[in-house]
Design an enzyme around this catalytic site. Structure first.
Site, short mmCIF file in Angstrom:
data_model
loop_
_atom_site.label_atom_id
_atom_site.label_comp_id
_atom_site.label_asym_id
_atom_site.label_seq_id
_atom_site.Cartn_x
_atom_site.Cartn_y
_atom_site.Cartn_z
N GLY A 12 -34.59 32.05 -53.14
CA GLY A 12 -35.50 32.48 -54.20
C GLY A 12 -35.18 33.82 -54.83
N ASN A 14 -33.42 34.34 -57.51
CA ASN A 14 -33.60 34.20 -58.96
C ASN A 14 -35.09 34.18 -59.32
OD1 ASN A 14 -31.02 33.80 -60.66
ND2 ASN A 14 -30.60 32.71 -58.75
N MET A 89 -32.58 22.32 -55.43
CA MET A 89 -31.44 21.50 -55.04
C MET A 89 -31.79 20.02 -54.97
SD MET A 89 -29.26 23.69 -55.18
CE MET A 89 -28.57 25.28 -54.77
N ARG A 90 -32.24 19.49 -56.10
CA ARG A 90 -32.58 18.08 -56.20
C ARG A 90 -31.98 17.53 -57.48
NH1 ARG A 90 -34.79 14.99 -52.77
NH2 ARG A 90 -35.79 13.82 -54.42
N ASN A 105 -31.80 25.22 -66.36
CA ASN A 105 -31.23 25.36 -65.03
C ASN A 105 -30.18 26.47 -65.06
OD1 ASN A 105 -30.57 24.67 -62.30
ND2 ASN A 105 -28.78 23.54 -63.05
N HIS A 107 -26.62 27.58 -63.15
CA HIS A 107 -25.59 26.98 -62.31
C HIS A 107 -24.48 28.01 -62.07
CE1 HIS A 107 -23.60 23.52 -60.51
NE2 HIS A 107 -22.48 23.94 -61.05
C1 GAR Z 1 -28.15 30.17 -57.37
O1 GAR Z 1 -26.89 30.76 -57.17
C2 GAR Z 1 -28.08 29.05 -58.37
O2 GAR Z 1 -27.11 29.26 -59.35
C3 GAR Z 1 -27.72 27.88 -57.50
O3 GAR Z 1 -28.46 28.06 -56.35
C4 GAR Z 1 -28.59 29.45 -56.09
C5 GAR Z 1 -30.03 29.74 -55.71
O4 GAR Z 1 -30.16 31.05 -55.26
N1 GAR Z 1 -28.01 26.65 -58.14
C6 GAR Z 1 -27.26 25.57 -58.07
O5 GAR Z 1 -26.24 25.52 -57.41
C7 GAR Z 1 -27.76 24.38 -58.86
N2 GAR Z 1 -26.82 23.32 -58.85
P1 GAR Z 1 -31.58 31.71 -55.08
O6 GAR Z 1 -32.44 30.74 -54.25
O7 GAR Z 1 -31.32 32.97 -54.34
O8 GAR Z 1 -32.16 31.95 -56.44
#
Ligand code: GAR
Length: 185
Positions: A12, A14, A89-90, A105, A107
Protein backbone atom coordinates in the site's frame (compact mmCIF):
# COMPACT_ATOMS: atom_id res chain seq x y z
CA UNK A 1 -16.10 17.07 -4.94
CA UNK A 2 -14.91 14.04 -6.90
CA UNK A 3 -14.90 10.62 -5.24
CA UNK A 4 -12.13 8.12 -5.73
CA UNK A 5 -11.85 4.52 -4.61
CA UNK A 6 -8.44 2.86 -4.31
CA UNK A 7 -7.97 -0.92 -4.69
CA UNK A 8 -4.86 -2.60 -3.30
CA UNK A 9 -3.59 -6.04 -2.30
CA UNK A 10 -0.39 -5.57 -0.34
CA UNK A 11 1.99 -3.04 1.09
CA UNK A 12 0.00 0.00 0.00
CA UNK A 13 2.83 2.48 -0.50
CA UNK A 14 1.06 3.94 -3.55
CA UNK A 15 -2.16 4.19 -1.58
CA UNK A 16 -0.26 6.12 1.09
CA UNK A 17 1.42 8.42 -1.44
CA UNK A 18 -1.98 9.26 -2.95
CA UNK A 19 -3.57 9.74 0.48
CA UNK A 20 -0.76 12.11 1.52
CA UNK A 21 -1.05 14.08 -1.68
CA UNK A 22 -4.83 14.45 -1.43
CA UNK A 23 -5.01 14.98 2.33
CA UNK A 24 -5.96 18.65 2.07
CA UNK A 25 -7.68 18.52 -1.31
CA UNK A 26 -11.00 20.31 -1.56
CA UNK A 27 -11.72 18.71 -4.94
CA UNK A 28 -10.95 15.01 -4.49
CA UNK A 29 -11.87 12.63 -1.65
CA UNK A 30 -10.78 9.02 -1.14
CA UNK A 31 -14.15 7.58 -0.16
CA UNK A 32 -12.97 4.00 0.22
CA UNK A 33 -9.87 1.78 0.04
CA UNK A 34 -10.67 -1.81 -0.80
CA UNK A 35 -8.47 -4.85 -0.53
CA UNK A 36 -8.87 -8.51 -1.43
CA UNK A 37 -6.30 -9.44 1.23
CA UNK A 38 -7.26 -9.15 4.88
CA UNK A 39 -3.59 -9.16 5.91
CA UNK A 40 -2.52 -6.36 3.56
CA UNK A 41 -0.29 -3.82 5.26
CA UNK A 42 -2.04 -1.14 3.23
CA UNK A 43 -5.01 -1.46 5.62
CA UNK A 44 -2.89 0.05 8.40
CA UNK A 45 -1.72 2.83 6.06
CA UNK A 46 -5.31 3.64 5.00
CA UNK A 47 -6.52 3.79 8.60
CA UNK A 48 -3.73 6.24 9.43
CA UNK A 49 -5.46 8.64 7.03
CA UNK A 50 -8.96 7.82 8.34
CA UNK A 51 -9.91 6.25 5.02
CA UNK A 52 -12.83 3.82 5.09
CA UNK A 53 -11.49 0.30 4.43
CA UNK A 54 -13.47 -2.48 2.79
CA UNK A 55 -12.17 -6.07 2.70
CA UNK A 56 -13.56 -8.41 0.07
CA UNK A 57 -11.61 -11.65 -0.04
CA UNK A 58 -11.50 -13.38 -3.41
CA UNK A 59 -10.93 -16.69 -1.63
CA UNK A 60 -14.58 -16.59 -0.51
CA UNK A 61 -15.83 -16.77 -4.13
CA UNK A 62 -15.94 -19.68 -6.56
CA UNK A 63 -15.27 -17.75 -9.75
CA UNK A 64 -13.59 -14.56 -10.91
CA UNK A 65 -16.95 -13.36 -12.26
CA UNK A 66 -18.74 -13.86 -8.95
CA UNK A 67 -16.02 -11.95 -7.16
CA UNK A 68 -16.17 -9.08 -9.63
CA UNK A 69 -19.95 -8.90 -9.35
CA UNK A 70 -19.68 -8.58 -5.57
CA UNK A 71 -16.93 -5.99 -6.00
CA UNK A 72 -19.18 -3.87 -8.23
CA UNK A 73 -22.09 -4.13 -5.80
CA UNK A 74 -19.87 -3.09 -2.90
CA UNK A 75 -18.29 -0.15 -4.69
CA UNK A 76 -21.24 1.34 -6.60
CA UNK A 77 -22.80 2.99 -3.52
CA UNK A 78 -19.57 5.00 -3.07
CA UNK A 79 -20.34 6.65 -6.43
CA UNK A 80 -16.73 6.74 -7.58
CA UNK A 81 -15.75 9.20 -10.31
CA UNK A 82 -12.49 7.30 -10.61
CA UNK A 83 -11.27 3.84 -9.55
CA UNK A 84 -7.56 3.67 -8.83
CA UNK A 85 -5.78 0.32 -8.90
CA UNK A 86 -2.70 0.56 -6.71
CA UNK A 87 -1.08 -2.85 -6.58
CA UNK A 88 -4.42 -4.67 -6.86
CA UNK A 89 -3.15 -8.08 -7.90
CA UNK A 90 -6.29 -9.41 -9.59
CA UNK A 91 -7.17 -9.84 -13.24
CA UNK A 92 -10.48 -8.03 -13.67
CA UNK A 93 -13.30 -9.31 -15.86
CA UNK A 94 -15.55 -7.14 -18.07
CA UNK A 95 -18.15 -7.36 -15.28
CA UNK A 96 -15.96 -4.99 -13.31
CA UNK A 97 -14.24 -3.07 -16.10
CA UNK A 98 -17.48 -2.17 -17.90
CA UNK A 99 -19.25 -1.08 -14.71
CA UNK A 100 -17.27 2.11 -14.08
CA UNK A 101 -16.60 5.19 -16.18
CA UNK A 102 -12.91 5.46 -15.46
CA UNK A 103 -10.45 2.96 -14.00
CA UNK A 104 -6.70 3.49 -13.95
CA UNK A 105 -3.75 1.29 -13.05
CA UNK A 106 -0.07 1.76 -12.32
CA UNK A 107 2.33 -0.80 -13.71
CA UNK A 108 6.04 -1.06 -12.89
CA UNK A 109 7.37 -1.29 -16.45
CA UNK A 110 7.47 0.61 -19.70
CA UNK A 111 4.29 -0.80 -21.21
CA UNK A 112 3.71 -2.47 -23.59
CA UNK A 113 6.81 -4.29 -22.32
CA UNK A 114 6.51 -6.72 -19.40
CA UNK A 115 2.75 -6.93 -19.09
CA UNK A 116 1.30 -9.14 -16.36
CA UNK A 117 2.79 -10.58 -13.17
CA UNK A 118 6.35 -10.13 -11.90
CA UNK A 119 6.90 -7.12 -14.15
CA UNK A 120 9.57 -5.55 -11.92
CA UNK A 121 11.57 -8.77 -11.78
CA UNK A 122 11.36 -9.33 -15.53
CA UNK A 123 12.23 -5.72 -16.31
CA UNK A 124 15.23 -5.85 -13.92
CA UNK A 125 16.49 -9.14 -15.34
CA UNK A 126 16.20 -8.06 -18.96
CA UNK A 127 19.11 -6.81 -21.05
CA UNK A 128 17.50 -3.42 -21.40
CA UNK A 129 19.34 -0.33 -20.22
CA UNK A 130 16.11 1.51 -19.50
CA UNK A 131 13.16 0.75 -17.26
CA UNK A 132 10.20 2.69 -15.98
CA UNK A 133 6.64 3.08 -14.81
CA UNK A 134 3.36 3.43 -16.71
CA UNK A 135 -0.04 4.74 -15.65
CA UNK A 136 -2.78 3.58 -17.99
CA UNK A 137 -6.50 3.38 -18.34
CA UNK A 138 -7.86 -0.08 -17.60
CA UNK A 139 -9.48 -1.87 -20.52
CA UNK A 140 -10.61 -5.42 -21.05
CA UNK A 141 -7.17 -6.44 -22.25
CA UNK A 142 -4.56 -6.90 -19.50
CA UNK A 143 -2.21 -3.89 -19.06
CA UNK A 144 -3.19 -2.53 -22.48
CA UNK A 145 -5.44 0.52 -22.04
CA UNK A 146 -4.58 4.04 -23.14
CA UNK A 147 -1.31 5.26 -21.62
CA UNK A 148 -1.83 8.35 -19.44
CA UNK A 149 1.70 8.83 -18.09
CA UNK A 150 5.03 7.12 -18.45
CA UNK A 151 8.47 7.80 -17.04
CA UNK A 152 11.69 5.97 -17.73
CA UNK A 153 15.13 5.86 -16.11
CA UNK A 154 18.57 4.56 -16.93
CA UNK A 155 18.73 1.18 -15.23
CA UNK A 156 22.21 0.07 -16.16
CA UNK A 157 24.38 -0.84 -13.20
CA UNK A 158 21.60 -0.55 -10.62
CA UNK A 159 21.31 -3.12 -7.87
CA UNK A 160 17.92 -4.79 -7.28
CA UNK A 161 17.34 -2.50 -4.30
CA UNK A 162 18.24 0.65 -6.21
CA UNK A 163 16.04 -0.45 -9.09
CA UNK A 164 13.06 -1.01 -6.79
CA UNK A 165 13.59 2.30 -5.00
CA UNK A 166 13.65 4.14 -8.32
CA UNK A 167 10.39 2.48 -9.41
CA UNK A 168 8.71 3.44 -6.14
CA UNK A 169 10.03 7.01 -6.23
CA UNK A 170 8.55 7.49 -9.71
CA UNK A 171 5.26 5.78 -8.85
CA UNK A 172 4.65 7.85 -5.73
CA UNK A 173 5.28 11.05 -7.68
CA UNK A 174 3.40 10.43 -10.91
CA UNK A 175 0.29 8.57 -9.71
CA UNK A 176 -1.12 11.41 -7.54
CA UNK A 177 -0.39 13.84 -10.37
CA UNK A 178 -2.32 11.77 -12.94
CA UNK A 179 -5.27 11.53 -10.52
CA UNK A 180 -5.32 15.29 -9.98
CA UNK A 181 -4.95 15.99 -13.69
CA UNK A 182 -7.84 13.65 -14.56
CA UNK A 183 -10.23 15.02 -11.97
CA UNK A 184 -9.52 18.71 -11.83
CA UNK A 185 -9.40 19.61 -15.52
C1 GAR B 1 3.54 -1.27 -7.43
O1 GAR B 1 4.90 -1.31 -7.76
C2 GAR B 1 2.68 -1.40 -8.67
O2 GAR B 1 3.27 -0.82 -9.79
C3 GAR B 1 2.57 -2.88 -8.81
O3 GAR B 1 2.42 -3.36 -7.52
C4 GAR B 1 3.16 -2.54 -6.64
C5 GAR B 1 2.31 -2.23 -5.42
O4 GAR B 1 3.07 -1.59 -4.44
N1 GAR B 1 1.47 -3.24 -9.64
C6 GAR B 1 1.48 -4.23 -10.52
O5 GAR B 1 2.44 -4.96 -10.68
C7 GAR B 1 0.20 -4.40 -11.30
N2 GAR B 1 0.34 -5.38 -12.32
P1 GAR B 1 2.38 -0.90 -3.20
O6 GAR B 1 1.41 -1.93 -2.59
O7 GAR B 1 3.50 -0.59 -2.28
O8 GAR B 1 1.67 0.32 -3.68
Amino acid sequence: MKNIVILFSGNGTNLEAIAKNLKDSKDIKIVCALTNNKNAYGIIRAKKFNIKVEILEHTKFKTRKEYDKALVELLKPYKPDLIVLAGFMRILTPIFVDSFELIINIHPSLLPLFKGAKAIERSFQSDMKAAGVTVHQVSNELDSGRILAQECFNSSGLTWEEFNNKIKEIEHRIYPKVIRDLLTK
